[in-house]
Write a protein that holds these residues in place. Sequence first.
Motif, mmCIF file in Angstrom:
data_model
loop_
_atom_site.group_PDB
_atom_site.id
_atom_site.type_symbol
_atom_site.label_atom_id
_atom_site.label_comp_id
_atom_site.label_asym_id
_atom_site.label_seq_id
_atom_site.Cartn_x
_atom_site.Cartn_y
_atom_site.Cartn_z
ATOM 1 N N LYS A 104 2.270 -4.495 10.867
ATOM 2 C CA LYS A 104 0.850 -4.669 11.190
ATOM 3 C C LYS A 104 -0.062 -4.560 9.971
ATOM 4 C CE LYS A 104 1.586 -2.663 15.724
ATOM 5 N NZ LYS A 104 1.363 -1.476 16.550
ATOM 6 N N VAL A 105 0.515 -4.223 8.808
ATOM 7 C CA VAL A 105 -0.310 -3.984 7.632
ATOM 8 C C VAL A 105 -0.848 -5.305 7.076
ATOM 9 C CG1 VAL A 105 1.464 -4.121 5.846
ATOM 10 C CG2 VAL A 105 -0.419 -2.534 5.577
ATOM 11 N N ASP A 106 -1.966 -5.201 6.414
ATOM 12 C CA ASP A 106 -2.549 -6.359 5.750
ATOM 13 C C ASP A 106 -1.662 -6.720 4.561
ATOM 14 O OD1 ASP A 106 -4.185 -8.327 4.827
ATOM 15 O OD2 ASP A 106 -5.745 -6.976 4.061
ATOM 16 N N TYR A 107 -1.102 -7.921 4.575
ATOM 17 C CA TYR A 107 -0.141 -8.319 3.542
ATOM 18 C C TYR A 107 -0.754 -8.352 2.145
ATOM 19 C CZ TYR A 107 2.978 -9.417 7.342
ATOM 20 O OH TYR A 107 3.772 -9.316 8.436
ATOM 21 N N GLU A 108 -2.033 -8.463 2.073
ATOM 22 C CA GLU A 108 -2.708 -8.462 0.776
ATOM 23 C C GLU A 108 -2.525 -7.122 0.068
ATOM 24 O OE1 GLU A 108 -7.324 -8.364 -0.508
ATOM 25 O OE2 GLU A 108 -6.734 -10.051 0.770
ATOM 26 N N ASN A 109 -2.475 -6.020 0.848
ATOM 27 C CA ASN A 109 -2.359 -4.688 0.265
ATOM 28 C C ASN A 109 -0.918 -4.294 -0.094
ATOM 29 O OD1 ASN A 109 -5.102 -4.125 0.386
ATOM 30 N ND2 ASN A 109 -4.956 -3.452 2.508
ATOM 31 N N LEU A 110 0.052 -5.082 0.350
ATOM 32 C CA LEU A 110 1.449 -4.723 0.084
ATOM 33 C C LEU A 110 1.787 -4.713 -1.405
ATOM 34 C CD1 LEU A 110 3.540 -6.449 2.889
ATOM 35 C CD2 LEU A 110 3.150 -4.027 2.530
ATOM 36 N N GLU A 111 1.141 -5.545 -2.176
ATOM 37 C CA GLU A 111 1.399 -5.610 -3.616
ATOM 38 C C GLU A 111 0.364 -4.841 -4.434
ATOM 39 O OE1 GLU A 111 4.126 -6.806 -4.983
ATOM 40 O OE2 GLU A 111 4.835 -7.273 -2.974
ATOM 41 N N ASN A 112 -0.537 -4.162 -3.762
ATOM 42 C CA ASN A 112 -1.553 -3.371 -4.441
ATOM 43 C C ASN A 112 -0.870 -2.199 -5.157
ATOM 44 O OD1 ASN A 112 -3.686 -1.726 -5.166
ATOM 45 N ND2 ASN A 112 -4.726 -1.869 -3.183
ATOM 46 N N PRO A 113 -1.136 -1.967 -6.456
ATOM 47 C CA PRO A 113 -0.488 -0.868 -7.179
ATOM 48 C C PRO A 113 -0.772 0.507 -6.560
ATOM 49 C CG PRO A 113 -1.622 -2.327 -8.716
ATOM 50 C CD PRO A 113 -1.961 -2.790 -7.339
ATOM 51 N N GLU A 114 -1.946 0.682 -5.999
ATOM 52 C CA GLU A 114 -2.276 1.958 -5.353
ATOM 53 C C GLU A 114 -1.384 2.186 -4.122
ATOM 54 O OE1 GLU A 114 -6.316 3.352 -3.522
ATOM 55 O OE2 GLU A 114 -6.661 2.640 -5.571
ATOM 56 N N PHE A 115 -1.203 1.115 -3.331
ATOM 57 C CA PHE A 115 -0.361 1.193 -2.147
ATOM 58 C C PHE A 115 1.098 1.434 -2.548
ATOM 59 C CE2 PHE A 115 2.506 -0.889 0.860
ATOM 60 C CZ PHE A 115 2.189 -0.218 2.021
ATOM 61 N N LEU A 116 1.557 0.734 -3.585
ATOM 62 C CA LEU A 116 2.946 0.894 -4.034
ATOM 63 C C LEU A 116 3.197 2.302 -4.563
ATOM 64 C CD1 LEU A 116 3.517 -2.549 -5.771
ATOM 65 C CD2 LEU A 116 4.454 -1.769 -3.592
ATOM 66 N N ASN A 117 2.231 2.874 -5.267
ATOM 67 C CA ASN A 117 2.362 4.241 -5.769
ATOM 68 C C ASN A 117 2.420 5.237 -4.612
ATOM 69 O OD1 ASN A 117 2.492 6.322 -7.672
ATOM 70 N ND2 ASN A 117 0.265 6.552 -7.675
ATOM 71 N N LEU A 118 1.546 5.051 -3.628
ATOM 72 C CA LEU A 118 1.547 5.923 -2.441
ATOM 73 C C LEU A 118 2.875 5.815 -1.700
ATOM 74 C CD1 LEU A 118 -0.102 7.799 -0.554
ATOM 75 C CD2 LEU A 118 -0.831 5.730 0.645
ATOM 76 N N LYS A 119 3.373 4.593 -1.570
ATOM 77 C CA LYS A 119 4.644 4.379 -0.883
ATOM 78 C C LYS A 119 5.793 5.063 -1.637
ATOM 79 C CE LYS A 119 7.738 0.740 0.593
ATOM 80 N NZ LYS A 119 8.497 -0.223 -0.138
ATOM 81 N N GLN A 120 5.788 4.946 -2.966
ATOM 82 C CA GLN A 120 6.834 5.558 -3.776
ATOM 83 C C GLN A 120 6.795 7.089 -3.665
ATOM 84 O OE1 GLN A 120 6.502 4.813 -7.955
ATOM 85 N NE2 GLN A 120 8.629 5.364 -8.346
ATOM 86 N N ASN A 121 5.613 7.674 -3.721
ATOM 87 C CA ASN A 121 5.482 9.132 -3.588
ATOM 88 C C ASN A 121 5.907 9.604 -2.203
ATOM 89 O OD1 ASN A 121 4.596 9.445 -6.196
ATOM 90 N ND2 ASN A 121 2.436 9.363 -5.667
ATOM 91 N N ALA A 122 5.548 8.839 -1.180
ATOM 92 C CA ALA A 122 5.942 9.202 0.181
ATOM 93 C C ALA A 122 7.455 9.152 0.334
ATOM 94 C CB ALA A 122 5.274 8.274 1.191
ATOM 95 N N GLU A 123 8.092 8.136 -0.241
ATOM 96 C CA GLU A 123 9.556 8.036 -0.159
ATOM 97 C C GLU A 123 10.231 9.182 -0.896
ATOM 98 O OE1 GLU A 123 10.596 4.170 -1.593
ATOM 99 O OE2 GLU A 123 10.125 3.206 0.311
ATOM 100 N N LYS A 124 9.663 9.578 -2.045
ATOM 101 C CA LYS A 124 10.232 10.715 -2.780
ATOM 102 C C LYS A 124 10.200 11.980 -1.937
ATOM 103 C CE LYS A 124 9.381 9.429 -7.566
ATOM 104 N NZ LYS A 124 8.637 9.748 -8.795
ATOM 105 N N PHE A 125 9.094 12.189 -1.227
ATOM 106 C CA PHE A 125 8.983 13.393 -0.410
ATOM 107 C C PHE A 125 9.850 13.288 0.838
ATOM 108 C CE2 PHE A 125 7.268 16.113 2.840
ATOM 109 C CZ PHE A 125 7.131 17.302 2.161
ATOM 110 N N LEU A 126 9.757 12.164 1.544
ATOM 111 C CA LEU A 126 10.483 12.025 2.808
ATOM 112 C C LEU A 126 11.997 12.062 2.614
ATOM 113 C CD1 LEU A 126 8.346 9.294 4.564
ATOM 114 C CD2 LEU A 126 8.593 11.662 5.273
#
Length: 186
Positions: free
Chosen positions: A103-125
Amino acid sequence: MFKSLSFLWKFAWREDKLYIICLILNQIFSAVTPILLMIFPKVILEELMSKNRLDVLVFIILAFSLGIFISQMLSSFLTNTAFYRRCIVLEKFQVNLNEHLAKVDYENLENPEFLNLKQNAEKFLYANGQGFSFVLDRAVNIVGKIIIFMTIIWIIASLNIFVLIAFLCLSALNSFMQMKYKKTYA
């Protein structure tokens, strides 16, 4: 960190309450064994110093042995059950995550801020490859260790002052000797 732990706790509680219950009960039963092992010699010595009844001594030894056996057995069972339940929570998390990503806006999938948040979340999870919710398991484990530590402090505080001084002297002597032998060995 606490926000992430809170998220994991709430998500796991919402998806599978038995997982959280198993984690908590596992820590309780894991804490019982060292506590029994600390109390056991005191009770034996008190009985030996007071009335020295063989039937009571046998009962105390059997009761403590059975208590340790049962707590270890339940702890092992709960560890395995919690792992199984953690896998179920992981599956539900993956489904939930994929639904949100769909459901996410595909424009934000390649956003560096989104990618950084995703990477940090994966490290924690996934705790850098340790497995899903490993951080939550370790956090609950730390609470269990704190309970054991507080019990040890309570037992030491209840000791006779002379026994406490002897205990501290023996601990200091042990540390000194080990340090000396490690230097010689090195």
